[in-house]
Design a protein around this motif. Structure first.
Motif, PDB file in Angstrom:
ATOM      1  N   ASP A   7      22.002  20.466  71.976  1.00  0.00           N
ATOM      2  CA  ASP A   7      21.097  20.559  70.833  1.00  0.00           C
ATOM      3  C   ASP A   7      21.722  19.867  69.623  1.00  0.00           C
ATOM      4  O   ASP A   7      22.907  19.524  69.614  1.00  0.00           O
ATOM      5  CB  ASP A   7      20.722  22.009  70.535  1.00  0.00           C
ATOM      6  CG  ASP A   7      21.908  22.889  70.128  1.00  0.00           C
ATOM      7  OD1 ASP A   7      22.814  22.395  69.426  1.00  0.00           O
ATOM      8  OD2 ASP A   7      21.936  24.072  70.517  1.00  0.00           O
ATOM      9  N   TYR A   8      20.908  19.666  68.597  1.00  0.00           N
ATOM     10  CA  TYR A   8      21.339  18.875  67.433  1.00  0.00           C
ATOM     11  C   TYR A   8      22.583  19.478  66.778  1.00  0.00           C
ATOM     12  O   TYR A   8      23.536  18.773  66.449  1.00  0.00           O
ATOM     13  CB  TYR A   8      20.190  18.791  66.428  1.00  0.00           C
ATOM     14  CG  TYR A   8      20.297  17.664  65.427  1.00  0.00           C
ATOM     15  CD1 TYR A   8      21.392  17.569  64.566  1.00  0.00           C
ATOM     16  CD2 TYR A   8      19.312  16.690  65.322  1.00  0.00           C
ATOM     17  CE1 TYR A   8      21.499  16.551  63.648  1.00  0.00           C
ATOM     18  CE2 TYR A   8      19.403  15.664  64.394  1.00  0.00           C
ATOM     19  CZ  TYR A   8      20.499  15.600  63.559  1.00  0.00           C
ATOM     20  OH  TYR A   8      20.601  14.584  62.643  1.00  0.00           O
ATOM     21  N   SER A   9      22.586  20.793  66.590  1.00  0.00           N
ATOM     22  CA  SER A   9      23.710  21.454  65.935  1.00  0.00           C
ATOM     23  C   SER A   9      25.009  21.264  66.718  1.00  0.00           C
ATOM     24  O   SER A   9      26.066  20.973  66.151  1.00  0.00           O
ATOM     25  CB  SER A   9      23.413  22.940  65.755  1.00  0.00           C
ATOM     26  OG  SER A   9      24.476  23.585  65.097  1.00  0.00           O
ATOM     27  N   THR A  10      24.918  21.400  68.028  1.00  0.00           N
ATOM     28  CA  THR A  10      26.097  21.212  68.879  1.00  0.00           C
ATOM     29  C   THR A  10      26.557  19.762  68.860  1.00  0.00           C
ATOM     30  O   THR A  10      27.760  19.474  68.870  1.00  0.00           O
ATOM     31  CB  THR A  10      25.795  21.657  70.324  1.00  0.00           C
ATOM     32  OG1 THR A  10      25.343  23.016  70.313  1.00  0.00           O
ATOM     33  CG2 THR A  10      27.028  21.540  71.209  1.00  0.00           C
ATOM     34  N   LEU A  11      25.600  18.843  68.830  1.00  0.00           N
ATOM     35  CA  LEU A  11      25.933  17.423  68.731  1.00  0.00           C
ATOM     36  C   LEU A  11      26.753  17.152  67.477  1.00  0.00           C
ATOM     37  O   LEU A  11      27.777  16.454  67.524  1.00  0.00           O
ATOM     38  CB  LEU A  11      24.648  16.591  68.715  1.00  0.00           C
ATOM     39  CG  LEU A  11      24.789  15.088  68.436  1.00  0.00           C
ATOM     40  CD1 LEU A  11      25.636  14.403  69.505  1.00  0.00           C
ATOM     41  CD2 LEU A  11      23.403  14.436  68.342  1.00  0.00           C
ATOM     42  N   LEU A  12      26.347  17.719  66.356  1.00  0.00           N
ATOM     43  CA  LEU A  12      27.087  17.537  65.109  1.00  0.00           C
ATOM     44  C   LEU A  12      28.490  18.124  65.218  1.00  0.00           C
ATOM     45  O   LEU A  12      29.469  17.538  64.745  1.00  0.00           O
ATOM     46  CB  LEU A  12      26.329  18.175  63.948  1.00  0.00           C
ATOM     47  CG  LEU A  12      24.949  17.582  63.636  1.00  0.00           C
ATOM     48  CD1 LEU A  12      24.282  18.354  62.494  1.00  0.00           C
ATOM     49  CD2 LEU A  12      25.027  16.099  63.293  1.00  0.00           C
ATOM     50  N   ASP A  13      28.611  19.296  65.848  1.00  0.00           N
ATOM     51  CA  ASP A  13      29.930  19.902  66.067  1.00  0.00           C
ATOM     52  C   ASP A  13      30.848  18.947  66.830  1.00  0.00           C
ATOM     53  O   ASP A  13      32.017  18.767  66.481  1.00  0.00           O
ATOM     54  CB  ASP A  13      29.799  21.201  66.874  1.00  0.00           C
ATOM     55  CG  ASP A  13      29.258  22.352  66.045  1.00  0.00           C
ATOM     56  OD1 ASP A  13      29.279  22.264  64.808  1.00  0.00           O
ATOM     57  OD2 ASP A  13      28.836  23.357  66.652  1.00  0.00           O
ATOM     58  N   LYS A  14      30.298  18.346  67.887  1.00  0.00           N
ATOM     59  CA  LYS A  14      31.113  17.463  68.734  1.00  0.00           C
ATOM     60  C   LYS A  14      31.544  16.215  67.982  1.00  0.00           C
ATOM     61  O   LYS A  14      32.676  15.714  68.159  1.00  0.00           O
ATOM     62  CB  LYS A  14      30.324  17.092  69.998  1.00  0.00           C
ATOM     63  CG  LYS A  14      30.167  18.252  70.987  1.00  0.00           C
ATOM     64  CD  LYS A  14      29.376  17.813  72.224  1.00  0.00           C
ATOM     65  CE  LYS A  14      29.250  18.954  73.225  1.00  0.00           C
ATOM     66  NZ  LYS A  14      30.559  19.300  73.834  1.00  0.00           N
ATOM     67  N   ILE A  15      30.668  15.695  67.126  1.00  0.00           N
ATOM     68  CA  ILE A  15      31.023  14.522  66.327  1.00  0.00           C
ATOM     69  C   ILE A  15      32.139  14.872  65.343  1.00  0.00           C
ATOM     70  O   ILE A  15      33.097  14.121  65.167  1.00  0.00           O
ATOM     71  CB  ILE A  15      29.781  13.975  65.594  1.00  0.00           C
ATOM     72  CG1 ILE A  15      28.795  13.376  66.604  1.00  0.00           C
ATOM     73  CG2 ILE A  15      30.174  12.923  64.556  1.00  0.00           C
ATOM     74  CD1 ILE A  15      27.439  13.054  66.026  1.00  0.00           C
ATOM     75  N   PRO A  64      19.852  11.849  68.867  1.00  0.00           N
ATOM     76  CA  PRO A  64      19.569  13.269  69.101  1.00  0.00           C
ATOM     77  C   PRO A  64      18.622  13.507  70.279  1.00  0.00           C
ATOM     78  O   PRO A  64      18.749  14.507  70.988  1.00  0.00           O
ATOM     79  CB  PRO A  64      18.934  13.721  67.777  1.00  0.00           C
ATOM     80  CG  PRO A  64      19.443  12.766  66.761  1.00  0.00           C
ATOM     81  CD  PRO A  64      19.553  11.449  67.480  1.00  0.00           C
ATOM     82  N   LYS A  65      17.674  12.592  70.502  1.00  0.00           N
ATOM     83  CA  LYS A  65      16.751  12.746  71.629  1.00  0.00           C
ATOM     84  C   LYS A  65      17.495  12.656  72.962  1.00  0.00           C
ATOM     85  O   LYS A  65      17.241  13.429  73.893  1.00  0.00           O
ATOM     86  CB  LYS A  65      15.663  11.663  71.578  1.00  0.00           C
ATOM     87  CG  LYS A  65      14.635  11.877  70.490  1.00  0.00           C
ATOM     88  CD  LYS A  65      13.559  10.807  70.537  1.00  0.00           C
ATOM     89  CE  LYS A  65      12.523  11.041  69.435  1.00  0.00           C
ATOM     90  NZ  LYS A  65      11.464  10.016  69.431  1.00  0.00           N
ATOM     91  N   SER A  66      18.412  11.709  73.059  1.00  0.00           N
ATOM     92  CA  SER A  66      19.196  11.567  74.282  1.00  0.00           C
ATOM     93  C   SER A  66      20.096  12.772  74.503  1.00  0.00           C
ATOM     94  O   SER A  66      20.209  13.292  75.613  1.00  0.00           O
ATOM     95  CB  SER A  66      20.037  10.284  74.221  1.00  0.00           C
ATOM     96  OG  SER A  66      20.906  10.200  75.332  1.00  0.00           O
ATOM     97  N   ALA A  67      20.736  13.229  73.426  1.00  0.00           N
ATOM     98  CA  ALA A  67      21.610  14.400  73.527  1.00  0.00           C
ATOM     99  C   ALA A  67      20.826  15.618  74.006  1.00  0.00           C
ATOM    100  O   ALA A  67      21.296  16.394  74.848  1.00  0.00           O
ATOM    101  CB  ALA A  67      22.272  14.678  72.178  1.00  0.00           C
ATOM    102  N   ALA A  68      19.620  15.787  73.468  1.00  0.00           N
ATOM    103  CA  ALA A  68      18.781  16.918  73.874  1.00  0.00           C
ATOM    104  C   ALA A  68      18.458  16.855  75.364  1.00  0.00           C
ATOM    105  O   ALA A  68      18.452  17.875  76.062  1.00  0.00           O
ATOM    106  CB  ALA A  68      17.499  16.932  73.046  1.00  0.00           C
ATOM    107  N   ALA A  69      18.216  15.631  75.857  1.00  0.00           N
ATOM    108  CA  ALA A  69      17.930  15.464  77.289  1.00  0.00           C
ATOM    109  C   ALA A  69      19.147  15.794  78.144  1.00  0.00           C
ATOM    110  O   ALA A  69      19.025  16.107  79.338  1.00  0.00           O
ATOM    111  CB  ALA A  69      17.466  14.035  77.559  1.00  0.00           C
TER     112      ALA A  69
END
Length: 294
Positions: A283-291, A274-279
């Motif tokens: 954001d965390y919510s969008t990261l989960l959507d993509k997964i 999540p830290k890398s994705a944020a960089a």
């Protein structure tokens, strides 16, 4: 869409799994998904608890999480789930098999020996790796049961300790250098993070205690950055990874060595992915959507 977040499990990483699951539940978009927290204590519970769901988000770690077992179980009922498939998960969980494949593909790994529980140990042979040496369970994560030893007495003691977590233990030559992690999302390399523990090595305490490790976007020269990205991309393709994977690498004297592939990276608030994705602006919510979409 009904999403079950599967966490807990039977491995030594149960506590981290629950933290990952809680963070995933907290950040899933409540407007998109109907969310069902599922904490499991034994394998036999899974099929009953996932009935009626549309998707399972795996927040499990370790045995019956990352080793292909739960993936095979969900495949048997055609239940979609997050992360890599059964075969990829099983291979990447087994550090010895991962190393064999990486070496065959001319990717650098640390020299090692494998020892099995119950066998007579030849310490003269094992010590040829040289000190310091890393001792770790062959199938495990979160640095649980992992030690760095510098003499024969420590070697004997820590082998005994590591066998508490697995029947197969890996002894690995300690590679001194800078540690990096490369998160990959759907085949796209996210910002490489530099891992700098404030004390000792990147052990369980350093990984999950806030403020114990500096984890920042790595400031790499273009040549080294390119080398690491090429290796990470090869790993993704060689092991036929899916959705998201984190590849740990150490660089010694300009040479990258692959430590391991994490097919279900930690997703706690202190976790690296999540830290890398944020960089990268995700954001965390969008990261989960993509997964989930993958």
């Amino acid at each position: 869409m009904k999403i079950g977040v599967l966490m807990g499990g039977i491995s030594s990483e149960r506590e981290i799994s629950i933290l990952s699951g809680q963070e995933i539940i907290k950040n899933l978009d409540k407007n998109k998904y109907e969310i069902f927290p599922i904490i499991i204590d034994k394998k036999s519970e899974v099929l009953e608890k996932v009935k009626g769901l549309d998707f399972v988000f795996l927040a499990l770690h370790g045995i019956f999480g990352e080793d292909g077992t739960i993936q095979a179980l969900l495949d048997s009922i055609e239940m979609p789930y997050s992360g890599c498939n059964m075969l990829t998960s099983a291979i990447c969980m087994d550090k010895e098999q991962t190393k064999r494949i990486l070496k065959a593909e001319n990717i650098n790994v640390a020299p090692h020996y494998i020892i099995n529980s119950g066998t007579t140990l030849n310490f003269d042979l094992l010590e040829k790796l040289g000190y310091p040496m890393v001792i770790k369970p062959n199938n495990g994560g979160s640095s649980i049961g992992t030690f760095i030893v510098s003499n024969i007495n420590e070697l004997k003691t820590c082998i005994t300790e590591a066998f508490k977590y697995d029947d197969t233990v890996m002894l690995e030559k300690f590679i001194s250098g800078d540690e990096y992690t490369v998160p990959i999302l759907n085949g796209e390399i996210l910002p490489i993070l530099s891992i700098i523990p404030k004390q000792g090595f990147f052990d369980y305490h350093s990984k999950y205690t806030e403020g114990e490790t500096d984890e920042i976007v790595a400031n790499l020269d273009l040549n080294l950055k390119s080398k690491i990205e090429v290796i990470a991309d090869k790993c993704w393709k060689i092991f036929k990874c899916k959705a998201y994977v984190r590849i740990d690498i150490i660089v010694s004297k300009g040479i990258p060595y692959v430590l391991e592939l994490n097919t279900l990276p930690g997703m706690t608030k202190n976790s690296l992915f999540p830290k890398s994705a944020a960089a990268f602006g995700i954001d965390y919510s969008t990261l989960l959507d993509k997964i989930i979409e993958s």
